[in-house]
Design an enzyme around this catalytic site. Sequence first.
Site, PDB file in Angstrom:
ATOM      1  N   ARG A 143       0.461  10.348   0.526  1.00  0.00           N
ATOM      2  CA  ARG A 143       0.835  11.422   1.452  1.00  0.00           C
ATOM      3  C   ARG A 143       1.983  12.271   0.930  1.00  0.00           C
ATOM      4  NH1 ARG A 143       1.038   7.933   7.091  1.00  0.00           N
ATOM      5  NH2 ARG A 143      -0.896   6.767   6.761  1.00  0.00           N
ATOM      6  N   LYS A 193     -11.220  -1.419   6.213  1.00  0.00           N
ATOM      7  CA  LYS A 193     -10.038  -1.094   7.010  1.00  0.00           C
ATOM      8  C   LYS A 193     -10.522  -0.619   8.378  1.00  0.00           C
ATOM      9  CE  LYS A 193      -6.201   2.235   7.126  1.00  0.00           C
ATOM     10  NZ  LYS A 193      -5.401   3.184   6.324  1.00  0.00           N
ATOM     11  N   GLU A 199       0.847  -1.197   0.000  1.00  0.00           N
ATOM     12  CA  GLU A 199       0.000   0.000   0.000  1.00  0.00           C
ATOM     13  C   GLU A 199       0.881   1.245   0.000  1.00  0.00           C
ATOM     14  OE1 GLU A 199      -2.823   2.476   3.088  1.00  0.00           O
ATOM     15  OE2 GLU A 199      -2.811   0.294   3.267  1.00  0.00           O
TER      16      GLU A 199
END
Length: 208
Positions: A43, A127, A39
């Site tokens: 950011r 999640k 993943e």
Amino acid sequence: MASSLLDLAPVVPVVVIEDAADAVPLARALVAGGLPAIEVTLRTPAAPAAIRAIAEAVPDAVVGAGTVITPEQVRASVAAGARFLVSPGWTDVLLEAMRASGVPFLPGVSTTSEVVALLERGVREMKFFPAQAAGGTAYLKSLAGPLPQARFCPTGGIGPDNAPDYLRLPNVGCVGGTWMLPADAIAARDWDRIESLAREAAGLSAGV
């Protein structure tokens, strides 16, 4: 890809890439260590290029995009080669964009009401974030009784000491974490160390 995103690997490395040039060797080290699902979080400005590089150069990796919070990021991530999407939370707008993307996705939840709302919309894999701060294994265990159809990838505050506790829960398919990606190893481009840490994480998840 496995039939379920949660069954790709017991541990999903959550990667923050500052320099896209690091993406391919980092991915190769993780795959060699037994962690193929990667993943890459959105950011940093380098994230889209990193996803594209891994998708093109590391065929054994299953690269996804994390910290997805807008429909535009959904579309850009899939265009870059992301094979799954992960969000820290969700709205109906974001959920529909992820559903329309054609790739597996994990919308983020931290409350029972959010889980029920996703189940109502036909989503069963989620999640759980921020896992430790939101109640940890005790919270997830308490959800397994009334909501057994929901499965989770807990992320947030998970490391080698508590990952096995999460993975033993019947409603947890995998965990996400960063402990196999120490900042000093990435800064030094010590891919051998990252491969070793990935192998330890993969072994830990299997109960070795």
